[in-house]
Enzyme design. Structure first.
Site, PDB file in Angstrom:
ATOM      1  N   LYS A  22      47.006  31.408  40.828  1.00  0.00           N
ATOM      2  CA  LYS A  22      47.712  32.707  40.406  1.00  0.00           C
ATOM      3  C   LYS A  22      47.092  34.213  40.996  1.00  0.00           C
ATOM      4  CE  LYS A  22      46.490  34.176  36.325  1.00  0.00           C
ATOM      5  NZ  LYS A  22      45.817  35.516  36.067  1.00  0.00           N
ATOM      6  N   ASN A  23      45.691  33.996  40.892  1.00  0.00           N
ATOM      7  CA  ASN A  23      45.035  35.572  41.147  1.00  0.00           C
ATOM      8  C   ASN A  23      45.046  35.578  42.744  1.00  0.00           C
ATOM      9  OD1 ASN A  23      44.900  35.613  38.652  1.00  0.00           O
ATOM     10  ND2 ASN A  23      42.656  35.212  38.435  1.00  0.00           N
ATOM     11  N   ARG A  94      48.506  43.211  33.884  1.00  0.00           N
ATOM     12  CA  ARG A  94      47.582  44.367  34.588  1.00  0.00           C
ATOM     13  C   ARG A  94      47.471  44.456  35.930  1.00  0.00           C
ATOM     14  NH1 ARG A  94      44.376  46.359  31.431  1.00  0.00           N
ATOM     15  NH2 ARG A  94      43.200  47.172  33.094  1.00  0.00           N
ATOM     16  N   CYS A 118      43.311  45.585  27.044  1.00  0.00           N
ATOM     17  CA  CYS A 118      43.419  44.030  27.146  1.00  0.00           C
ATOM     18  C   CYS A 118      42.691  43.438  26.179  1.00  0.00           C
ATOM     19  CB  CYS A 118      43.145  43.796  28.595  1.00  0.00           C
ATOM     20  SG  CYS A 118      42.987  42.095  28.981  1.00  0.00           S
ATOM     21  N   ARG A 123      39.038  47.382  30.513  1.00  0.00           N
ATOM     22  CA  ARG A 123      39.529  47.071  31.809  1.00  0.00           C
ATOM     23  C   ARG A 123      39.975  48.491  32.320  1.00  0.00           C
ATOM     24  NH1 ARG A 123      42.195  41.359  32.412  1.00  0.00           N
ATOM     25  NH2 ARG A 123      41.676  41.805  34.334  1.00  0.00           N
ATOM     26  N   PRO A 124      39.269  49.578  32.860  1.00  0.00           N
ATOM     27  CA  PRO A 124      39.912  50.545  33.301  1.00  0.00           C
ATOM     28  C   PRO A 124      40.358  50.446  34.743  1.00  0.00           C
ATOM     29  CG  PRO A 124      37.579  50.515  33.217  1.00  0.00           C
ATOM     30  CD  PRO A 124      37.802  49.729  32.529  1.00  0.00           C
ATOM     31  N   VAL A 125      41.046  51.586  35.259  1.00  0.00           N
ATOM     32  CA  VAL A 125      41.483  51.320  36.753  1.00  0.00           C
ATOM     33  C   VAL A 125      40.823  52.256  37.974  1.00  0.00           C
ATOM     34  CG1 VAL A 125      43.285  49.893  36.340  1.00  0.00           C
ATOM     35  CG2 VAL A 125      43.512  52.452  36.516  1.00  0.00           C
ATOM     36  N   ASP A 126      39.624  53.184  37.274  1.00  0.00           N
ATOM     37  CA  ASP A 126      38.866  54.380  37.867  1.00  0.00           C
ATOM     38  C   ASP A 126      38.761  53.782  39.222  1.00  0.00           C
ATOM     39  OD1 ASP A 126      35.579  53.788  36.806  1.00  0.00           O
ATOM     40  OD2 ASP A 126      37.275  52.430  36.470  1.00  0.00           O
ATOM     41  N   LEU A 127      38.262  52.572  39.497  1.00  0.00           N
ATOM     42  CA  LEU A 127      37.707  52.274  40.827  1.00  0.00           C
ATOM     43  C   LEU A 127      38.803  52.039  41.646  1.00  0.00           C
ATOM     44  CD1 LEU A 127      35.016  49.505  39.662  1.00  0.00           C
ATOM     45  CD2 LEU A 127      34.624  52.116  39.964  1.00  0.00           C
ATOM     46  N   ASP A 309      36.302  33.488  34.393  1.00  0.00           N
ATOM     47  CA  ASP A 309      37.557  32.897  34.046  1.00  0.00           C
ATOM     48  C   ASP A 309      37.356  31.278  33.647  1.00  0.00           C
ATOM     49  OD1 ASP A 309      39.550  34.812  36.517  1.00  0.00           O
ATOM     50  OD2 ASP A 309      38.646  35.181  34.410  1.00  0.00           O
ATOM     51  N   ILE A 331      30.679  40.007  32.814  1.00  0.00           N
ATOM     52  CA  ILE A 331      31.861  40.681  33.237  1.00  0.00           C
ATOM     53  C   ILE A 331      32.744  41.506  32.298  1.00  0.00           C
ATOM     54  CG2 ILE A 331      33.913  40.332  34.905  1.00  0.00           C
ATOM     55  CD1 ILE A 331      31.344  39.766  36.160  1.00  0.00           C
ATOM     56  N   ARG A 401      50.910  31.937  31.139  1.00  0.00           N
ATOM     57  CA  ARG A 401      50.718  32.939  32.358  1.00  0.00           C
ATOM     58  C   ARG A 401      49.859  32.467  33.595  1.00  0.00           C
ATOM     59  NH1 ARG A 401      48.867  38.737  30.023  1.00  0.00           N
ATOM     60  NH2 ARG A 401      48.836  38.881  32.222  1.00  0.00           N
TER      61      ARG A 401
HETATM   62  C1  EPZ Z   1      40.557  39.556  38.429  1.00  0.00           C
HETATM   63  O1  EPZ Z   1      40.829  40.833  37.197  1.00  0.00           O
HETATM   64  C2  EPZ Z   1      41.019  38.593  37.690  1.00  0.00           C
HETATM   65  N1  EPZ Z   1      42.522  38.819  37.637  1.00  0.00           N
HETATM   66  C3  EPZ Z   1      40.781  38.171  36.523  1.00  0.00           C
HETATM   67  O2  EPZ Z   1      41.379  36.929  35.986  1.00  0.00           O
HETATM   68  C4  EPZ Z   1      39.122  38.099  36.687  1.00  0.00           C
HETATM   69  O3  EPZ Z   1      38.635  37.688  35.180  1.00  0.00           O
HETATM   70  C5  EPZ Z   1      38.587  39.205  37.162  1.00  0.00           C
HETATM   71  O4  EPZ Z   1      39.310  39.421  38.409  1.00  0.00           O
HETATM   72  C6  EPZ Z   1      37.004  38.790  37.414  1.00  0.00           C
HETATM   73  O5  EPZ Z   1      37.067  37.848  38.335  1.00  0.00           O
HETATM   74  C7  EPZ Z   1      43.444  38.867  38.781  1.00  0.00           C
HETATM   75  O6  EPZ Z   1      42.987  38.661  39.835  1.00  0.00           O
HETATM   76  C8  EPZ Z   1      44.719  39.140  38.576  1.00  0.00           C
HETATM   77  P1  EPZ Z   1      37.697  43.241  37.995  1.00  0.00           P
HETATM   78  P2  EPZ Z   1      40.561  42.390  37.607  1.00  0.00           P
HETATM   79  O7  EPZ Z   1      38.312  44.689  38.539  1.00  0.00           O
HETATM   80  O8  EPZ Z   1      40.545  42.697  39.195  1.00  0.00           O
HETATM   81  C9  EPZ Z   1      35.306  46.708  35.389  1.00  0.00           C
HETATM   82  C10 EPZ Z   1      42.466  35.553  34.583  1.00  0.00           C
HETATM   83  O9  EPZ Z   1      41.972  34.851  33.559  1.00  0.00           O
HETATM   84  N2  EPZ Z   1      36.467  47.735  36.121  1.00  0.00           N
HETATM   85  O10 EPZ Z   1      36.865  42.337  38.980  1.00  0.00           O
HETATM   86  O11 EPZ Z   1      41.343  43.349  36.722  1.00  0.00           O
HETATM   87  C11 EPZ Z   1      36.262  45.735  34.612  1.00  0.00           C
HETATM   88  O12 EPZ Z   1      36.473  46.249  33.551  1.00  0.00           O
HETATM   89  C12 EPZ Z   1      42.131  36.836  34.816  1.00  0.00           C
HETATM   90  O13 EPZ Z   1      43.093  34.890  35.292  1.00  0.00           O
HETATM   91  C13 EPZ Z   1      36.289  49.213  36.151  1.00  0.00           C
HETATM   92  O14 EPZ Z   1      35.162  49.391  35.539  1.00  0.00           O
HETATM   93  O15 EPZ Z   1      38.954  42.415  37.371  1.00  0.00           O
HETATM   94  C14 EPZ Z   1      35.305  44.676  34.435  1.00  0.00           C
HETATM   95  O16 EPZ Z   1      34.423  44.649  33.436  1.00  0.00           O
HETATM   96  C15 EPZ Z   1      41.530  37.584  33.547  1.00  0.00           C
HETATM   97  N3  EPZ Z   1      36.893  50.073  36.649  1.00  0.00           N
HETATM   98  C16 EPZ Z   1      34.746  44.438  35.659  1.00  0.00           C
HETATM   99  O17 EPZ Z   1      35.011  45.786  36.289  1.00  0.00           O
HETATM  100  C17 EPZ Z   1      38.038  49.395  37.648  1.00  0.00           C
HETATM  101  O18 EPZ Z   1      38.488  50.375  38.163  1.00  0.00           O
HETATM  102  C18 EPZ Z   1      35.507  43.517  36.775  1.00  0.00           C
HETATM  103  O19 EPZ Z   1      36.920  43.724  36.799  1.00  0.00           O
HETATM  104  C19 EPZ Z   1      38.022  48.099  37.752  1.00  0.00           C
HETATM  105  C20 EPZ Z   1      37.178  47.250  37.158  1.00  0.00           C
END
Ligand code: EPZ
Length: 423
Positions: A22-23, A94, A118, A123-127, A309, A331, A401
């Site tokens: 999926k991911n 997301r 969520c 889960r912000p998107v600032d990065l 996960d 995480i 999902r």
């Molecule tokens: C991906 O989410 C996966 N989703 C998630 O799987 C998975 O849990 C996660 O990576 C970690 O492995 C998909 O690939 C669609 P991150 P993502 O950005 O990309 C923080 C599932 O069950 N962060 O690596 O959203 C964030 O809040 C799902 O299949 C910021 O602060 O995860 C988190 O604490 C759930 N700012 C950490 O980083 C940002 O801009 C890691 O998040 C982005 C992230």
């Protein structure tokens, strides 16, 4: 709304085929926006999240055809009509944010709704945004949307240095950098197999990428990208989930398509818990012949560490282990919502912030429980495989999902499981 009823039914045996990831698919599909040529994805999983991404891409004017019962996706975005991703679709998933980088890189502008909150964390998107700004983008957040504009002549290569590892932000930066003028260096990049799979597909489309799978990825921008046919990598989270079925219920199951490489740290944890994992020519054979599972401590980390996960599913196993296990969720800040549900089944779990202490009990007892998110829902099903009596898991739309054919796959190895529709 459907529920799933599981009745503890003793040891399991047989084979479970593991689908495409999926991911990986959720980041491969938006890659079509980078090119006017067709992109074909094979081994695609049939999941509601993939259908949501399909709806999103079609809302932009892309063509997405699901062939071969949905296992092949034929995508093309040569005649896009919009670069605006609407809130109504984005709020459902997301990962929709992954259209932002490709749209901006290819079309020079985009409007993408912010995903919102969520269940498992803020889960912000600032990065994601900072990475695009490092390539010269101008971003304006207004009315719940990111309004993005590339500089004249398009995005420019730059240095993206992530303060923390983010899978999604790495994927957005990687896709955007393929068409940016010059060189982009992505530092502290995520190393997940899904990132490597994306890089492989982009390379087939003509992108110049090196270092994928390491913490530093280098991208030489190119003028245009072509088409490609790409097989989606195996879903390591689905794999890990089904590896836990014989670990929890006993018996021996082969997960077809699995490799140790995808789940190395997870296998080390299973070994410490007394579960045997053997690589076969066709997959991974997992067995718990006799004796109780041993308690183990787990800390979730970015790849190649223990995947967040699989944390909920691992907790389900440790509920009946010999001794006390400590799970640390590093995480996401709110990813223990399965714990109170497992406690309804008789588990002994003490949660404090990001730490859960699980004291093993002899046996869990079936009960009605509530799914709260994707991975929590499947952990309750796993727990039900070895519980006394019936476990009724409600709100299984979460499950759809990320897992296809759960009932068929588990009953195929001897589990007593059914899906029922509640009027
Ligand atoms: C991906 O989410 C996966 N989703 C998630 O799987 C998975 O849990 C996660 O990576 C970690 O492995 C998909 O690939 C669609 P991150 P993502 O950005 O990309 C923080 C599932 O069950 N962060 O690596 O959203 C964030 O809040 C799902 O299949 C910021 O602060 O995860 C988190 O604490 C759930 N700012 C950490 O980083 C940002 O801009 C890691 O998040 C982005 C992230």
């Amino acid at each position: 709304m459907d529920s799933i009823i599981v009745t503890g039914n003793g040891p399991l045996s047989g084979q479970i085929p593991i689908a495409g990831a999926k991911n990986a698919c959720l980041t491969l599909m938006p890659a079509t926006l980078l090119s006017d040529e067709p992109l074909t994805l094979t081994n695609a999983p049939r999941l509601s999240d993939i259908r949501t991404m399909t709806t999103l891409l079609q809302s932009l004017g892309a063509e997405v055809q699901a062939l071969n019962e949905g296992q092949v996706l034929a995508l093309s975005s040569h005649a896009l009509t919009s670069t605006r991703a609407e809130y109504d679709i984005v709020r459902k998933m997301r990962a929709s944010i992954l259209v932002l980088g490709p749209l901006l890189a290819k079309h020079g502008h985009a409007e993408v709704s912010l995903p919102g909150g969520c269940a498992i964390g803020a889960r912000p998107v600032d990065l994601h945004l900072r990475a695009l700004e490092a390539m010269g983008a101008e971003l304006d957040l207004r009315e719940g949307y990111v309004h993005a504009k590339a500089p004249a002549g398009g995005l420019k290569g730059g240095i993206v240095d992530f303060p923390l590892v983010s899978v999604g932000a790495t994927e957005n930066a990687l896709m955007a950098a393929t068409l940016a003028k010059g060189t982009t260096l992505i530092k502290n990049a995520a190393r997940e197999p899904e990132i490597v799979d994306l890089a492989r597909c982009l390379q087939k489309m003509g992108a110049q990428i090196s270092g994928e799978g390491t913490s530093t990825i280098e991208v030489q921008g190119v003028e245009t990208l072509g088409g490609a046919t790409h097989r989606v990598v195996t879903d390591r989270i689905e794999l890990g989930t089904y590896m836990l079925a014989p670990a929890i219920a006993g018996g021996e199951v082969e997960c077809l398509g699995g490799t140790i490489e995808l789940v190395q740290s997870f296998c080390e944890t299973l070994d410490a818990a007394g579960i045997s994992v053997e690589e076969t020519p066709t997959g991974l054979k997992v067995s718990r012949k006799n004796g109780r599972v041993r308690a183990v401590d787990v800390t979730t980390e970015p790849f190649p560490g223990f995947p967040t996960d699989l944390q909920a599913q691992m907790m389900a196993l440790l509920c009946t282990a010999e001794g006390t296990s400590v799970l640390e969720e590093k995480i996401f800040e709110n990813r223990f919502m399965h714990a109170p549900e497992l406690m309804r089944m008789g588990a002994q779990i003490d949660v404090h912030g990001g730490t859960a202490k699980v004291t093993g009990v002899d046996k869990l007892k079936g009960a009605p429980v509530m799914a709260t998110d994707l991975r929590a829902s499947v952990s309750l099903i796993l727990a039900g495989l070895a519980a006394e009596g019936e476990t009724v898991v409600n709100r299984v739309y979460h499950l759809d999902r990320g897992y296809e054919h759960v009932v068929r796959k588990l009953s195929g190895v001897g589990a007593k499981i059914e899906r029922v529709r509640n009027e």
